[in-house]
Structures are given as structure tokens and as C-alpha cells.
Design a protein around this motif. Structure first.
Motif, PDB file in Angstrom:
ATOM      1  N   GLU A 131      29.564  76.384  45.140  1.00 44.81           N
ATOM      2  CA  GLU A 131      30.873  76.711  45.689  1.00 44.81           C
ATOM      3  C   GLU A 131      31.950  76.263  44.717  1.00 44.81           C
ATOM      4  O   GLU A 131      31.778  75.279  43.985  1.00 44.81           O
ATOM      5  N   ALA A 132      33.080  76.976  44.691  1.00 43.80           N
ATOM      6  CA  ALA A 132      34.187  76.623  43.796  1.00 43.80           C
ATOM      7  C   ALA A 132      34.623  75.190  44.059  1.00 43.80           C
ATOM      8  O   ALA A 132      34.795  74.774  45.208  1.00 43.80           O
ATOM      9  N   GLY A 133      34.778  74.426  42.974  1.00 47.19           N
ATOM     10  CA  GLY A 133      35.175  73.035  43.089  1.00 47.19           C
ATOM     11  C   GLY A 133      34.020  72.072  43.215  1.00 47.19           C
ATOM     12  O   GLY A 133      34.213  70.855  43.129  1.00 47.19           O
ATOM     13  N   GLN A 134      32.822  72.584  43.404  1.00 48.11           N
ATOM     14  CA  GLN A 134      31.666  71.716  43.545  1.00 48.11           C
ATOM     15  C   GLN A 134      31.360  71.034  42.214  1.00 48.11           C
ATOM     16  O   GLN A 134      31.283  71.678  41.175  1.00 48.11           O
ATOM     17  N   LYS A 135      31.193  69.712  42.259  1.00 49.88           N
ATOM     18  CA  LYS A 135      30.938  68.943  41.047  1.00 49.88           C
ATOM     19  C   LYS A 135      29.488  68.493  40.984  1.00 49.88           C
ATOM     20  O   LYS A 135      28.889  68.145  41.993  1.00 49.88           O
ATOM     21  N   ILE A 136      28.951  68.532  39.788  1.00 47.93           N
ATOM     22  CA  ILE A 136      27.571  68.140  39.542  1.00 47.93           C
ATOM     23  C   ILE A 136      27.578  67.067  38.459  1.00 47.93           C
ATOM     24  O   ILE A 136      28.229  67.226  37.423  1.00 47.93           O
ATOM     25  N   VAL A 137      26.869  65.981  38.712  1.00 51.81           N
ATOM     26  CA  VAL A 137      26.782  64.893  37.745  1.00 51.81           C
ATOM     27  C   VAL A 137      25.398  64.925  37.097  1.00 51.81           C
ATOM     28  O   VAL A 137      24.377  64.964  37.792  1.00 51.81           O
ATOM     29  N   GLY A 138      25.371  64.943  35.763  1.00 51.48           N
ATOM     30  CA  GLY A 138      24.103  64.996  35.078  1.00 51.48           C
ATOM     31  C   GLY A 138      23.323  63.701  35.179  1.00 51.48           C
ATOM     32  O   GLY A 138      23.907  62.636  35.443  1.00 51.48           O
ATOM     33  N   PRO A 139      22.003  63.730  35.043  1.00 57.28           N
ATOM     34  CA  PRO A 139      21.234  64.905  34.628  1.00 57.28           C
ATOM     35  C   PRO A 139      20.990  65.876  35.782  1.00 57.28           C
ATOM     36  O   PRO A 139      20.719  65.469  36.901  1.00 57.28           O
TER      37      PRO A 139
END
Length: 670
Positions: free
Chosen positions: A631-639
């Protein structure tokens, strides 16, 4: 409906855009008959061809004809005394330590090279008139007996006065009506005799191939009910109607890579990014290009198989690092990757088509970034065990685990790509840290973060449906045509005024050509002067602002040249030396209007799955997301891994990813 079909070395991609609906299709390419793969993509998409209004096409037909030496049987005609021009070439040596070095061989035999009695001076005045009697009694019978399908005509100094070339072409056409005649003033009206001759010969060599290919393609389209406009992508980043491409086949050599640059530039601009390094990693190669202020860099000359081509092309550097690139051990015991490729047939070992050599795609399966059951959205199942078996010999050779061997192969591929990006950035006086990296192609987003780290780049923009960006570029590109002419003039006010007058004549000529192609509308023009210090061997391109064309003077042009020269060579801005204009170039562009929006299929939100990825020297626990469910704005932190239908993105530790309102996945270093 707008449709783009791009034939790559491994896959043929299709993008169809109509209103807010988008259709994306990938099918395996058929290298021996590219049109079969193209129509397979049209069939698989389920699109009614009668509804298509604009069909853009890009392929490697012209490129393959040169590389595989499968062009037409061609004759070459030069001014008397210059028959061996194509074989003498330049007095340089690409590899000074190679005892067996040989110059690139042109696709013509010496016995197929002929002479015409005539001579023009460098200013275009006639020294020796064309001997028409000898043309009729000697040249034409020789051409007739040779059974040639095409004739390339390149007469000395014809760039300054094409009268002799035009007359000679008319005489040949009258006597040999079935033979295609290509003259140098039609494809490269610029000085430097060898480069002009090479461009003319290659254009004549591929023209019958392109002509036949387009005729077959148009015939199939007509049989399927297609009545729209059929256009072909050029190497310069613009399209032309297929009928016009038959007269300028040489401009179609790099249509696929050029379309990808245009598509990536258009999509990144929707998120406000205009200073870019595009990075297209497909099945066979990786192509990189620098984009400044939303405009891809242009080069006035390129090469294919070592032979020069004097026609504007996007400044793209290619290396043999793609999803099908093979890992191998050289004679010195060093691990290498590419340029050999498994291609589409048999493809990497994981394709299950008989390939046994380890390829880059196999390496990604081994380390876990590609899931065998999720390739192309699950439409193509890969053999993970075959991928591991392919890397066993290399792992045993170097005493490594299979995962370490696969990871080493990927690092080598990354190093090759980093070097290619340095060629278009640091070696052009540009700092890659000032640009956003835009990866696309099926493998690009998997390698982007590691490459960005090596170059110090902090922002990556991954377009939606990154694996089909080249096909999208075919429907998002404008119509473009270039004209160039050499006019050597020592720079002063009179030369500046003459340049302005010549520019006006070139604009009028281009406008007439667009009218002949039935492409009405207001044209945008780019004016460039190729200039140099008197005595220099090569020129620097200087773009002239449109608002100054009516008031050019020597001092103003000298200042522009000094800035451009200093930016390229880091000297010359203060030298008190005479400057000369060499070549004038004008590009005319007809904008397509509203740019079709590239979107992605939207799925309902879903929780990420857990996965393990081999990174560095260890396995990492990470999350695996579905791109179409973000979804727009959704943040993902690696890994993390973001799987999409056409491409997968690797977000390593130290990076975050966020889907922006334009559907671009933007990665930033933490």
C-alpha cells in the motif's frame, strides 16, 4: 489502447495501457524468429488487435543481423582510389599487446567493393565530374552480375555536396530496380570518411533485413485486424512509423535498451526524480545510461562488433551481466561471470531446458532471493535442485560451499555493472552520488542496493512492473528524428550567423520529413554544435539555448564551448586558442501528449512471509513481501525481499523501502 512489445534476448515483454487498465505479459523469446515471440506475447495477452490504436515495437533484429553476419549481400561504391577504405580503417590498435590482433572485419568482401570516377573538394565544389558513361558500362554490369540485394554509396566529401551520390543512386536504381541503394548523405552527412562509410555500409547491410521483417510483421498484424499506427523504436530514444524506418534501418540497432531508458525516465519523473542512472539488467546483458534533468545523455557515435556507427544514440554502456550470464573459470584459475550467456534456449540450469552451466539466475535461487515456485508470479516454475547442481563444480574447485560460490558469482556480476556505471558517470565528469539509481529488467532490482553501496548512491527508485519497463518505454516515447551536417568554420561572428541560418534550414527539412510521415503537430527542437580547438582531433557537443538562436555571436558560442570543454576534460576554459565549428546537429521531437501511466495489479493487503537469504557469509532471517499487495506509504525495513510478477527487489540490511503515491518503490540507505 497503446501497446508496446519489446523482444529481448531471453523474454519478450508486452505492456498494454488503456485508461486506468494495464496488461503485462512476458513470454520466452524465439531468437531465430523474433516476430514469433512478439506475436506469442500478443496472443498470450488476450488483446483484440483491432482495438489497438498505437503499437510500438523494439527488437534486436538489426543488431543480430550484424553480429551474426546475416544481413543482405551488399556492394560498396567509393570514389576512385578509396576502394579499400573499409579495410584500412583507422591506424589504431585496440589491444597493443595482442600479437594476433586484427581489425574488425566489415560485412563486405573486398571483391564486392567498387569505384566511381568522380571527385569533390572538401568545400563541396567539383574537381572531377561523375563519369556517367563508365558507371553505365563498367559499374552497373559489375553490380548486376554480383546479385546484390543492396548497394552502399559513400563518395568522398559527399557530406558537403551530395550531388554525385544522388546521381549515381539514380543511375543504379534505373538499371537495378530491385536493389536497395543507401547513400552516405542520407544516413551520416558528416565528415570522417571511414566512420561515414562504415555507417552507410551497415545501414545498407541491415536495411533489407529490417524491411523484410517489418513487412512480415505488418502482414500478420493486418491479418489479425490491426488498423492502428505501427511504430519502431530507435537508438536515439524516439519512435518512427515503420514505413520511415525502412529508410533509416541503422537507427534501430539499440531500440530495446533505448526504450528502457525512456520508460524508466518517464516513470521516475512521476516521483520527482530527474537526475538518474538507469540500470537495465535483463537476461543477457546490463545496459546503463545517465539522465540529466530528465533527458538521457546522447552520443553522436557508437560501435557494433567493433565497427563505428555515426548516428545519434542514447549514451548507453552495455556489459555481459544478465540473468543468463554464465559463471566460469578462466585459464588462470579465476572465477568470471559473462559475457557468455545461456540466453533463452536452453537458458539457466533452473529453467529445466537442458542447461547445465551456472548462471546468475541460478545463483539467486541458491541464495534464496528468487523462489523457484514464484518466478513470474508462479507462471513459470524453476528447478532449484538443478541450480544447486550447476554450482557444485565451482564450489568444489574453490573449496567453497554452494551458497558461497553463488554469492561470489553475484559479486563479480555486480563489479562488472559498477564499472559500466562509472563509464557513464565519473568518466563523463559526473558524480554518481548526485543521482538516483533506477533499476529495471528482470534482475535489476535484485542487484541495485549492492551496486548503490559500491558507488555511494543513497536513493534507489524501483518502478512498478520493473521487468517490463522497456516495453512500457515503447508506448511512452515521443517521435524523434535527427539531422546533422558538417560545416567546418573558424568561430567568429560571421560563422555564428551562418550557424543560425543552417539551423533554420535543418529545422525546415525536419518539419517536412515529419509531414511526409503524416505526423502533424508542433515540434520541439534541440540544437547542438560540435566544436573544438583548432588542431584538436575530436569535438565537444555544445547545446544552444532556443532563445539565443536569433542572436548568436562568436563570443557567446566561445563561452559555451569553454564551459563544455572544461567540464569534459578539466582544462581549456582559459586557453587563448582559436575555436572552430565542425558539425551542426538538430533533433526534432513530436511529443505524444499525455503519457500513459504505468501501474501494477493491486492485490489485497497480506502479511509478509518469513524467509532466509544467504547474505555475505551467513543466512539472514528476513520478511518476504508481495509487491502487488503493498500500500502507498507502507515502509519496509531491510533485510527484506519484495516479490513482483516481473521482478524481485532485494532490500539488504541498512536499507529501507517505501511505496510512494506514483507506485515507485523508493529505497534509501538508513
Amino acid at each position: 489502447m497503446r501497446v508496446g512489445v519489446e523482444v529481448g534476448g531471453t523474454f519478450t515483454d508486452l505492456v498494454a495501457v488503456e485508461g486506468g487498465r494495464i496488461v503485462v505479459t512476458k513470454v520466452p523469446s524465439t531468437p531465430r524468429s523474433p516476430d514469433i515471440g512478439a506475436f506469442a506475447a500478443l496472443t498470450a495477452s488476450g488483446i483484440d488487435l483491432s482495438r489497438i490504436k498505437d503499437l510500438g515495437h523494439g527488437s534486436t533484429v538489426a543488431t543480430n543481423a550484424v553480429l551474426e553476419r546475416k544481413g543482405a549481400t551488399v556492394a560498396f561504391v567509393a570514389t576512385q582510389g578509396f576502394r579499400d577504405l573499409l579495410f584500412m580503417q583507422r591506424h589504431d590498435r585496440r589491444n597493443i599487446y595482442d600479437l594476433f590482433y586484427a581489425k574488425p572485419a566489415p560485412p563486405v568482401r573486398r571483391k564486392d567493393c567498387f569505384e566511381a570516377t568522380e571527385r569533390l573538394r572538401a568545400d563541396g565544389t567539383i574537381e572531377t565530374p561523375l563519369d556517367e558513361a563508365r558507371v553505365r558500362t563498367e559499374l552497373i554490369p559489375a553490380l548486376k552480375s554480383g546479385g546484390y540485394r543492396a548497394v552502399a554509396v559513400c563518395l568522398l566529401n559527399a557530406y558537403a555536396n551530395p550531388a554525385h551520390e544522388k546521381r549515381l543512386a539514380a543511375l543504379i536504381a534505373q538499371s537495378l530496380p530491385g536493389v536497395l541503394v543507401t547513400c552516405s548523405h542520407q544516413v551520416a552527412r558528416e565528415f570522417r570518411e571511414f566512420e561515414r562509410a562504415s555507417t552507410t555500409l551497415l545501414s545498407a547491410y541491415v536495411q533489407p533485413v529490417i524491411d523484410g521483417y517489418l513487412h512480415r510483421f505488418e502482414g500478420k498484424l493486418a491479418d489479425a485486424g490491426f488498423t492502428g499506427r505501427f511504430t519502431v523504436m530507435q537508438s536515439n530514444g524516439g519512435r518512427l512509423p515503420a514505413s520511415a524506418m525502412r529508410q533509416s534501418a541503422i537507427t534501430a540497432l539499440y531500440s530495446g535498451p533505448a526504450a528502457g531508458v525512456v520508460g524508466a525516465t518517464r516513470q521516475a519523473a512521476r516521483s520527482g526524480y530527474k537526475d538518474l542512472i538507469t540500470f537495465d539488467m535483463g537476461g543477457t546483458s546490463t545496459d546503463v545510461c545517465l539522465v540529466q534533468d530528465g533527458r538521457p545523455s546522447l552520443a553522436s557515435e557508437s560501435e557494433i562488433d567493433g565497427l563505428p556507427i555515426r548516428t545519434p544514440v542514447l549514451d548507453i554502456v552495455s556489459v555481459g551481466a544478465g540473468g543468463g550470464s554464465i559463471a566460469w573459470v578462466d585459464d588462470g584459475g579465476m572465477l568470471r561471470v559473462g559475457p557468455q550467456s545461456a540466453g533463452a534456449d536452453p537458458g539457466p540450469a533452473c529453467y529445466g531446458k537442458g542447461g547445465v552451466e551456472p548462471a546468475t539466475t541460478d545463483a539467486h535461487i541458491v541464495i534464496g532471493t528468487i523462489r523457484p515456485g514464484a518466478f513470474l508470479g508462479g507462471r513459470m516454475t524453476l528447478d532449484g535442485d538443478a541450480a544447486r547442481r550447476a554450482f557444485e563444480p565451482i564450489a568444489a574447485r574453490f573449496g567453497l560451499g554452494i551458497e558461497q560460490a553463488a554469492s561470489s558469482a553475484l559479486q563479480l556480476a555486480d563489479a562488472n555493472i559498477v564499472r559500466a556505471i562509472q563509464l557513464v558517470s565519473t568518466e563523463r565528469g559526473r558524480d554518481p552520488r548526485d543521482y538516483a539509481l533506477v533499476p529495471f529488467g528482470g534482475a535489476g532490482p535484485l542487484h541495485a542496493a549492492r551496486i548503490a553501496e559500491e558507488l555511494g548512491i543513497s536513493t534507489i527508485v524501483v518502478p512498478p512492473n520493473a521487468g517490463v519497463i522497456s516495453a512500457y518505454g515503447l508506448v511512452a516515447s515521443d517521435y524523434t528524428k535527427f539531422d546533422a551536417v558538417t560545416r567546418k568554420m573558424k568561430l567568429d561572428d560571421a560563422a555564428a550567423a551562418e550557424a543560425g541560418k543552417t539551423f533554420a534550414e535543418m529545422r525546415a527539412r525536419l518539419a517536412a520529413q515529419f509531414a511526409d510521415m503524416k505526423l502533424p503537430g508542433d515540434l520541439d527542437y534541440i540544437h547542438t554544435l560540435e566544436m573544438r580547438f583548432v588542431g584538436q582531433a575530436f569535438e565537444v557537443g555544445v547545446e544552444i539555448p532556443a532563445d539565443r538562436l536569433g542572436s548568436l555571436d562568436g563570443a557567446y558560442l566561445s563561452g559555451l564551448f569553454a564551459d563544455a570543454h572544461h567540464r569534459t576534460f578539466m582544462h581549456g576554459a582559459t586557453l587563448d586558442r582559436a575555436v572552430e565549428i565542425v558539425t551542426l546537429r538538430v533533433g526534432a521531437t513530436l511529443p505524444i501528449g499525455a503519457i500513459p501511466q504505468l501501474d501494477r495489479e493491486k492485490l489485497s493487503a497480506r502479511a509478509p512471509e518469513q524467509a532466509k537469504i544467504f547474505h555475505g557469509e551467513a543466512w539472514l532471517d528476513c520478511a518476504r513481501y508481495t509487491a502487488e499487495a503493498l500500500e502507498a506509504g507502507q515502509k519496509i525495513v531491510g533485510p527484506a525481499v519484495v516479490e513482483g510478477y516481473t521482478a524481485t527487489t532485494w532490500v539488504p540490511p541498512g536499507w529501507t523501502a517505501e511505496l510512494d503515491p506514483a507506485d515507485n518503490l523508493v529505497l534509501r540507505r538508513s
